[in-house]
Design a protein around this motif. Structure first.
Motif, mmCIF file in Angstrom:
data_model
loop_
_atom_site.group_PDB
_atom_site.id
_atom_site.type_symbol
_atom_site.label_atom_id
_atom_site.label_comp_id
_atom_site.label_asym_id
_atom_site.label_seq_id
_atom_site.Cartn_x
_atom_site.Cartn_y
_atom_site.Cartn_z
ATOM 1 N N LYS A 12 0.835 -1.187 0.000
ATOM 2 C CA LYS A 12 0.000 0.000 0.000
ATOM 3 C C LYS A 12 0.870 1.237 0.000
ATOM 4 O O LYS A 12 1.819 1.335 0.768
ATOM 5 N N THR A 13 0.551 2.180 -0.878
ATOM 6 C CA THR A 13 1.250 3.459 -0.917
ATOM 7 C C THR A 13 0.460 4.497 -0.136
ATOM 8 O O THR A 13 -0.720 4.325 0.126
ATOM 9 N N GLY A 14 1.121 5.581 0.201
ATOM 10 C CA GLY A 14 0.409 6.652 0.870
ATOM 11 C C GLY A 14 1.229 7.914 0.979
ATOM 12 O O GLY A 14 2.385 7.973 0.563
ATOM 13 N N THR A 15 0.593 8.930 1.548
ATOM 14 C CA THR A 15 1.197 10.246 1.715
ATOM 15 C C THR A 15 0.957 10.730 3.134
ATOM 16 O O THR A 15 -0.146 10.602 3.651
ATOM 17 N N ALA A 16 1.973 11.264 3.753
ATOM 18 C CA ALA A 16 1.841 11.914 5.054
ATOM 19 C C ALA A 16 2.093 13.405 4.832
ATOM 20 O O ALA A 16 3.203 13.803 4.479
ATOM 21 N N ALA A 21 5.874 22.147 4.467
ATOM 22 C CA ALA A 21 6.962 21.427 3.784
ATOM 23 C C ALA A 21 6.351 20.383 2.855
ATOM 24 O O ALA A 21 5.146 20.154 2.871
ATOM 25 N N GLY A 22 7.188 19.751 2.063
ATOM 26 C CA GLY A 22 6.719 18.709 1.163
ATOM 27 C C GLY A 22 6.235 17.486 1.920
ATOM 28 O O GLY A 22 6.718 17.183 3.015
ATOM 29 N N SER A 23 5.270 16.808 1.348
ATOM 30 C CA SER A 23 4.711 15.604 1.963
ATOM 31 C C SER A 23 5.715 14.457 1.953
ATOM 32 O O SER A 23 6.624 14.414 1.126
ATOM 33 N N HIS A 24 5.520 13.518 2.888
ATOM 34 C CA HIS A 24 6.327 12.301 2.934
ATOM 35 C C HIS A 24 5.604 11.215 2.132
ATOM 36 O O HIS A 24 4.387 11.063 2.241
ATOM 37 N N ALA A 25 6.341 10.452 1.355
ATOM 38 C CA ALA A 25 5.788 9.330 0.594
ATOM 39 C C ALA A 25 6.120 8.039 1.329
ATOM 40 O O ALA A 25 7.213 7.897 1.874
ATOM 41 N N GLU A 47 11.162 11.081 3.276
ATOM 42 C CA GLU A 47 10.784 12.409 3.744
ATOM 43 C C GLU A 47 10.760 13.405 2.597
ATOM 44 O O GLU A 47 11.672 13.443 1.766
ATOM 45 N N HIS A 48 9.694 14.175 2.541
ATOM 46 C CA HIS A 48 9.528 15.263 1.578
ATOM 47 C C HIS A 48 9.673 14.805 0.131
ATOM 48 O O HIS A 48 10.157 15.547 -0.715
ATOM 49 N N ALA A 49 9.262 13.587 -0.157
ATOM 50 C CA ALA A 49 9.372 13.038 -1.517
ATOM 51 C C ALA A 49 8.163 13.364 -2.373
ATOM 52 O O ALA A 49 8.118 13.012 -3.542
ATOM 53 N N GLY A 50 7.148 14.010 -1.794
ATOM 54 C CA GLY A 50 6.000 14.447 -2.578
ATOM 55 C C GLY A 50 4.767 13.602 -2.357
ATOM 56 O O GLY A 50 4.745 12.675 -1.557
ATOM 57 N N TYR A 51 3.741 13.961 -3.091
ATOM 58 C CA TYR A 51 2.428 13.339 -2.959
ATOM 59 C C TYR A 51 2.430 11.912 -3.498
ATOM 60 O O TYR A 51 3.007 11.642 -4.541
ATOM 61 N N GLY A 53 2.825 7.525 -3.179
ATOM 62 C CA GLY A 53 3.922 6.640 -2.820
ATOM 63 C C GLY A 53 4.770 6.161 -3.975
ATOM 64 O O GLY A 53 5.512 5.200 -3.810
ATOM 65 N N ALA A 54 4.680 6.789 -5.147
ATOM 66 C CA ALA A 54 5.432 6.278 -6.302
ATOM 67 C C ALA A 54 6.928 6.208 -6.018
ATOM 68 O O ALA A 54 7.576 5.214 -6.328
ATOM 69 N N ALA A 55 7.482 7.237 -5.420
ATOM 70 C CA ALA A 55 8.920 7.225 -5.121
ATOM 71 C C ALA A 55 9.245 6.149 -4.098
ATOM 72 O O ALA A 55 10.236 5.419 -4.232
ATOM 73 N N ALA A 56 8.404 6.016 -3.071
ATOM 74 C CA ALA A 56 8.640 5.003 -2.044
ATOM 75 C C ALA A 56 8.454 3.602 -2.612
ATOM 76 O O ALA A 56 9.175 2.674 -2.238
ATOM 77 N N ALA A 57 7.502 3.425 -3.522
ATOM 78 C CA ALA A 57 7.298 2.115 -4.145
ATOM 79 C C ALA A 57 8.522 1.710 -4.957
ATOM 80 O O ALA A 57 8.913 0.542 -4.962
ATOM 81 N N ARG A 58 9.136 2.654 -5.620
ATOM 82 C CA ARG A 58 10.352 2.369 -6.388
ATOM 83 C C ARG A 58 11.450 1.843 -5.465
ATOM 84 O O ARG A 58 12.133 0.866 -5.782
ATOM 85 N N VAL A 59 11.604 2.465 -4.296
ATOM 86 C CA VAL A 59 12.607 2.019 -3.322
ATOM 87 C C VAL A 59 12.233 0.635 -2.782
ATOM 88 O O VAL A 59 13.103 -0.219 -2.582
#
Length: 74
Positions: A12-16, A21-25, A47-51, A53-59
Protein backbone atom coordinates in the motif's frame (compact mmCIF):
# COMPACT_ATOMS: atom_id res chain seq x y z
CA UNK A 1 5.81 0.83 -10.66
CA UNK A 2 5.89 -2.65 -9.06
CA UNK A 3 3.33 -4.49 -11.16
CA UNK A 4 5.97 -6.25 -13.25
CA UNK A 5 8.57 -6.77 -10.50
CA UNK A 6 9.73 -10.42 -10.45
CA UNK A 7 9.36 -10.63 -6.63
CA UNK A 8 5.53 -10.21 -6.85
CA UNK A 9 5.33 -7.37 -4.30
CA UNK A 10 2.06 -6.55 -2.55
CA UNK A 11 1.55 -3.39 -0.55
CA UNK A 12 0.00 0.00 0.00
CA UNK A 13 1.25 3.46 -0.92
CA UNK A 14 0.41 6.65 0.87
CA UNK A 15 1.20 10.25 1.72
CA UNK A 16 1.84 11.91 5.05
CA UNK A 17 1.18 15.63 4.76
CA UNK A 18 3.56 18.04 6.49
CA UNK A 19 2.59 21.63 7.33
CA UNK A 20 4.88 24.09 5.55
CA UNK A 21 6.96 21.43 3.78
CA UNK A 22 6.72 18.71 1.16
CA UNK A 23 4.71 15.60 1.96
CA UNK A 24 6.33 12.30 2.93
CA UNK A 25 5.79 9.33 0.59
CA UNK A 26 5.44 5.83 2.04
CA UNK A 27 5.02 2.22 0.97
CA UNK A 28 4.36 -0.74 3.27
CA UNK A 29 4.30 -4.23 1.83
CA UNK A 30 5.56 -7.76 1.57
CA UNK A 31 7.04 -10.07 -1.04
CA UNK A 32 6.41 -12.40 -2.58
CA UNK A 33 2.64 -12.28 -2.86
CA UNK A 34 1.19 -15.80 -2.87
CA UNK A 35 2.60 -19.09 -1.61
CA UNK A 36 6.25 -18.84 -0.57
CA UNK A 37 8.76 -20.61 1.64
CA UNK A 38 10.54 -17.32 2.43
CA UNK A 39 8.89 -13.90 2.63
CA UNK A 40 9.88 -10.39 3.76
CA UNK A 41 7.81 -7.48 5.03
CA UNK A 42 8.97 -3.88 4.85
CA UNK A 43 8.01 -0.22 5.12
CA UNK A 44 9.67 2.62 3.21
CA UNK A 45 9.24 6.28 4.17
CA UNK A 46 10.85 9.02 2.08
CA UNK A 47 10.78 12.41 3.74
CA UNK A 48 9.53 15.26 1.58
CA UNK A 49 9.37 13.04 -1.52
CA UNK A 50 6.00 14.45 -2.58
CA UNK A 51 2.43 13.34 -2.96
CA UNK A 52 1.68 9.61 -3.26
CA UNK A 53 3.92 6.64 -2.82
CA UNK A 54 5.43 6.28 -6.30
CA UNK A 55 8.92 7.23 -5.12
CA UNK A 56 8.64 5.00 -2.04
CA UNK A 57 7.30 2.12 -4.14
CA UNK A 58 10.35 2.37 -6.39
CA UNK A 59 12.61 2.02 -3.32
CA UNK A 60 10.51 -0.95 -2.13
CA UNK A 61 11.29 -2.62 -5.46
CA UNK A 62 14.99 -2.06 -4.81
CA UNK A 63 14.60 -3.63 -1.35
CA UNK A 64 12.90 -6.70 -2.84
CA UNK A 65 15.57 -6.98 -5.53
CA UNK A 66 18.32 -6.89 -2.90
CA UNK A 67 16.47 -9.43 -0.72
CA UNK A 68 16.14 -11.77 -3.70
CA UNK A 69 19.87 -11.45 -4.47
CA UNK A 70 20.65 -12.24 -0.81
CA UNK A 71 18.49 -15.38 -0.92
CA UNK A 72 15.86 -14.01 1.47
CA UNK A 73 12.92 -14.62 -0.92
CA UNK A 74 11.69 -17.86 -2.46
Amino acid sequence: VLREHPARIAGKTGTAEVDGAGSHAWFAGFAPHGPASKRIAFAVILEHAGYGGAAAARVAGEVATAATAAGLLR
